[in-house]
Each structure stands twice: as structure tokens, then as C-alpha cells.
Design an enzyme around this catalytic site. Structure first.
Site, short mmCIF file in Angstrom:
data_model
loop_
_atom_site.label_atom_id
_atom_site.label_comp_id
_atom_site.label_asym_id
_atom_site.label_seq_id
_atom_site.Cartn_x
_atom_site.Cartn_y
_atom_site.Cartn_z
N THR A 52 -7.32 10.47 -0.56
CA THR A 52 -5.73 10.23 0.02
C THR A 52 -5.19 9.78 -1.10
OG1 THR A 52 -4.88 8.65 1.52
CG2 THR A 52 -6.67 8.04 0.41
N GLU A 53 -3.95 10.37 -0.91
CA GLU A 53 -2.80 10.99 -2.11
C GLU A 53 -2.51 9.27 -2.67
OE1 GLU A 53 0.15 13.19 1.26
OE2 GLU A 53 -2.18 12.29 0.77
N ASN A 54 -3.05 8.38 -1.26
CA ASN A 54 -2.04 6.70 -1.50
C ASN A 54 -3.30 6.04 -3.25
OD1 ASN A 54 -3.88 7.02 0.60
ND2 ASN A 54 -3.78 4.63 0.59
#
Length: 229
Positions: A52-54
Site C-alpha cells: 500500500t502506497e502509504n
């Protein structure tokens, strides 16, 4: 014309079908919303490594209601769990992974997909996703880009089109589309039909598609379990 509402796969069934194509050990980013469902349906004996890009890699399933840790969320602000080997890192490092070509698969939703593989999955219109966000990095950083979508809009307009009319997320990036009625590959600037729900004819499906459908052999039946949710 056949009533497509009674024939269409549910979102969960579309996500199930997409999950069947994810290899064991693949590094996978799931788009916000509908594509997140894919993580529920990994085939037995396979374990993808979800990103997940966070800034989380190899996270676990969603927690049970009431057991959420809201300091541990995905990019869609949904609670996730950790598992042995889960890694946390800076947002910039996450995008370095994306842009560096380290993801095997990115799975996103769409408003429109063009026969050339162009993707439009954001809009400045009312109710639209307000900005393109990290999707533009994902669609050109991942080795394979797949889309999950209904075959038509709520008004019955095709979502698979000759050319996108909405702002583009990426150009020539999509390789496979899993819709509520079919599995369609994009090859050499054209839609190639691989699977369709058995009760709809090719001509009926073509009438619901905004660009020509091609075949390169037998078209398989698209069948998903009825009890997935």
C-alpha cells in the site's frame, strides 16, 4: 436483449476472478475501494505480498470489527493487520518501490478503458475521485496492470471504449480487464475476449462494448462461485 443485471457478476465475484491470476509471492498493489476485495480471495496455497502506497508491505487481512488499530491503515484509510515480515516505511520509499518497477501487479478500478490500454479512473466531475493521486505512478511502474469494473455504467453506457473521454490516468498501460460480464485482454491496440458469462451471446456482449471485440480462439465461460462475498 438479455437482462444483463441478472447475468452480471457481483463486485466480489469479479474480485474473485482477478485473484485467480495472481501468482504466489507476487508483489501486488490493490487500488482504493472495489479492488481491495481481491485480497480476500487468494487461491489456496498462494500468498501474495500486498503493498500500500502509504508505506506498508506484506500486511495481513482486515481485522475483525471492533479490533481495528487505526494507526495501521492502508491507502484507502481502512484498517489492516500485520503478519510476520510486515514492513513499514516512508511514503517516499513506497513510491520509489512503485517507480522502480518492483511491483508485479497493480489492480485498479476504472471509469473508462480504451482499446489501446489507456485508463481513465479519476474525474473532476461531481462525485469523482478528486485527483489522479498515486495511480499515475502505479500504472506505469507495475509490471502488469489489471482493471476491475462493471462492463457498463449505471446508465448503460460502455466502459470499454475506442478512446477515453475522461482525463487519463495512464497511456497504453492496461493489459487485462475483468468486468461483470467478461475477461478482456488488450493486445496490439484491440480488445481480445478471453471469457464471458455463459448466458450472454457474443453479439449481445459486443453491443455493450464501445469498441470491437476480437477473438483468437475459443472463448471460455466466465463462472465464479455464487457464495463469495
Amino acid at each position: 436483449m438479455t437482462d444483463i443485471q441478472t447475468l452480471s457478476l457481483s463486485n466480489a465475484q469479479i474480485a474473485w476472478r482477478a485473484a485467480q491470476d495472481i501468482a504466489d509471492g507476487a508483489y501486488v498493489n490493490l487500488g482504493i475501494g472495489f479492488p481491495e476485495m481481491v485480497a480476500r480471495f487468494q487461491p489456496e496455497g498462494r500468498q501474495a505480498i500486498f503493498h500500500t502506497e502509504n508505506g506498508v508491505l506484506d500486511f495481513g487481512p482486515a481485522p475483525a470489527p471492533g479490533e481495528e488499530d487505526w494507526d495501521c491503515i492502508n491507502a484507502g484509510k481502512k484498517a489492516i493487520t500485520t503478519r510476520p515480515g510486515t514492513a513499514f516505511f516512508h511514503h517516499a520509499d513506497s513510491f520509489a518501490m512503485v517507480r522502480g518497477g518492483h511491483l508485479d501487479v497493480a489492480i485498479l478500478g476504472a471509469y473508462e478503458v480504451a482499446q489501446t490500454g489507456d485508463l481513465a479512473n479519476w474525474s473532476t466531475g461531481k462525485g469523482g475521485v478528486p485527483a489522479v493521486g498515486g495511480a499515475m505512478d502505479l500504472v506505469h511502474g507495475a509490471k502488469r496492470v489489471a482493471v476491475l469494473t462493471d462492463h457498463v455504467t449505471r446508465k448503460g453506457a460502455p466502459k470499454l471504449v475506442e478512446a477515453c473521454s475522461l482525463p487519463l490516468t495512464g497511456v497504453g498501460c492496461v493489459t487485462r480487464v475483468y468486468t461483470s460480464l467478461a475477461v478482456v485482454d488488450i493486445e496490439d491496440g484491440r480488445f481480445v475476449l478471453r471469457e464471458k458469462v455463459p448466458a450472454i451471446s457474443f453479439d449481445e456482449l459486443q453491443a455493450l462494448t464501445g469498441a470491437p471485440l476480437h477473438t483468437t480462439g475459443a472463448v471460455a465461460d466466465l463462472i465464479a462461485p455464487e457464495d463469495v462475498a
